[in-house]
Enzyme design. Structure first.
Site, short mmCIF file in Angstrom:
data_model
loop_
_atom_site.label_atom_id
_atom_site.label_comp_id
_atom_site.label_asym_id
_atom_site.label_seq_id
_atom_site.Cartn_x
_atom_site.Cartn_y
_atom_site.Cartn_z
N ASN A 165 -29.48 55.16 -9.95
CA ASN A 165 -29.79 55.48 -8.55
C ASN A 165 -28.63 56.30 -8.02
O ASN A 165 -27.59 56.42 -8.67
CB ASN A 165 -30.07 54.23 -7.72
CG ASN A 165 -28.90 53.29 -7.71
OD1 ASN A 165 -27.80 53.66 -7.30
ND2 ASN A 165 -29.10 52.08 -8.19
N ASP B 67 -35.61 48.09 -26.32
CA ASP B 67 -34.55 48.14 -25.31
C ASP B 67 -33.65 49.33 -25.62
O ASP B 67 -33.01 49.39 -26.67
CB ASP B 67 -33.76 46.82 -25.41
CG ASP B 67 -32.62 46.73 -24.42
OD1 ASP B 67 -32.27 47.74 -23.78
OD2 ASP B 67 -32.06 45.62 -24.30
N ILE B 68 -33.56 50.27 -24.71
CA ILE B 68 -32.81 51.50 -24.95
C ILE B 68 -31.31 51.22 -25.14
O ILE B 68 -30.61 51.98 -25.80
CB ILE B 68 -33.04 52.53 -23.81
CG1 ILE B 68 -32.64 53.94 -24.25
CG2 ILE B 68 -32.34 52.12 -22.52
CD1 ILE B 68 -33.08 55.05 -23.31
N SER C 87 -38.26 56.81 -13.60
CA SER C 87 -39.03 56.58 -12.36
C SER C 87 -40.26 55.69 -12.51
O SER C 87 -40.91 55.39 -11.52
CB SER C 87 -39.47 57.90 -11.69
OG SER C 87 -38.38 58.56 -11.08
N GLY D 230 -33.36 47.18 -13.76
CA GLY D 230 -34.05 47.89 -14.85
C GLY D 230 -33.10 48.43 -15.91
O GLY D 230 -32.17 47.75 -16.34
N VAL D 231 -33.33 49.67 -16.31
CA VAL D 231 -32.51 50.31 -17.34
C VAL D 231 -31.04 50.34 -16.91
O VAL D 231 -30.13 50.08 -17.70
CB VAL D 231 -32.99 51.75 -17.59
CG1 VAL D 231 -32.10 52.46 -18.58
CG2 VAL D 231 -34.43 51.76 -18.08
N ASP D 232 -30.83 50.67 -15.67
CA ASP D 232 -29.48 50.80 -15.11
C ASP D 232 -28.68 49.50 -15.29
O ASP D 232 -27.55 49.51 -15.81
CB ASP D 232 -29.64 51.13 -13.61
CG ASP D 232 -28.42 51.78 -13.02
OD1 ASP D 232 -27.50 52.14 -13.78
OD2 ASP D 232 -28.38 51.95 -11.79
N GLY E 148 -40.46 52.56 -13.34
CA GLY E 148 -40.23 51.14 -13.10
C GLY E 148 -40.24 50.86 -11.61
O GLY E 148 -41.25 51.04 -10.92
#
Ligand code: ADP
Length: 173
Positions: free
Chosen positions: A24, A10-11, A122, A32-34, A124
């Site tokens: 986005n 997990d980043i 991109s 997701g990551v965001d 995901g």
């Protein structure tokens, strides 16, 4: 010379001067990551994103561009938000995906960051095939002319993505 490393996980639990967010264009959060970055990083990141939207980024952040904010409670100094292109079978948007990596590194370098962590932008919700996403990521980071950035780590969420990136790094070296 910038070194390129791989990590799996997990980043948002990774330590680096800069953690890159696959954002986005609204800059106001997503999945997701965001979603994970805003959840773990706390409200300070969103507050700064809102200020950006109220200022120079009234229409949002364009695809392929990058902008920095605080990293809030993450173990990082900054989050660099970049907007990946949505995959399209009938249109080659590779230059935009490459631009995400190049622009994020340019912003990180400008901040004096020494370590940068990237997710597989991109790949995901935006549907980019992992192998091609890894190719573009590795090629673009290798080609970047950087002064302060010493280490770039791709933090891949799962085993498969990690394997694809490892093959790409091995292939081209
Ligand atoms: P995009 O909208 O740019 O496709 P996503 O966040 O949906 O961005 O996914 C990008 C990549 O990041 C995908 O490969 C996904 O599996 C991975 N990913 C999702 N959450 C995390 C996380 N917390 N840490 C690292 N990678 C993640």
């Amino acid at each position: 010379m910038t070194t390129i490393s791989l990590a799996q996980g997990d980043i948002t639990r990774f330590h680096a001067d800069v953690i890159v967010n696959a954002a986005n264009s609204s800059l106001l959060g997503g999945g997701g990551v965001d979603g994970a970055i805003h959840r773990r990083g706390g409200p300070a990141i969103l507050a700064e994103c809102r200020e950006l939207r109220a200022g120079h980024y009234g229409k949002g952040l364009a695809t392929g561009q990058a902008v920095a904010t605080t990293a809030g409670e993450l173990d990082a100094r900054w989050v660099v938000h970049t907007v990946g292109p949505v995959w399209a079978a009938d249109e080659d948007r590779s230059a935009l995906l490459a631009s995400c990596y190049a622009e994020s590194l340019r912003v990180a370098d400008g901040l004096g960051a020494r370590t940068v962590a990237f997710p597989a932008i991109s790949t995901g919700v935006y549907g980019w095939p992992m192998d091609d996403g890894a190719r573009i990521a590795v090629e673009t980071v290798r080609a970047a002319a950087l002064t302060s950035v010493e280490d770039v780590t791709f933090v891949l969420f799962d085993d498969r993505a990690h394997g694809v990136f490892a093959a790409r790094l091995g292939d081209d070296s």
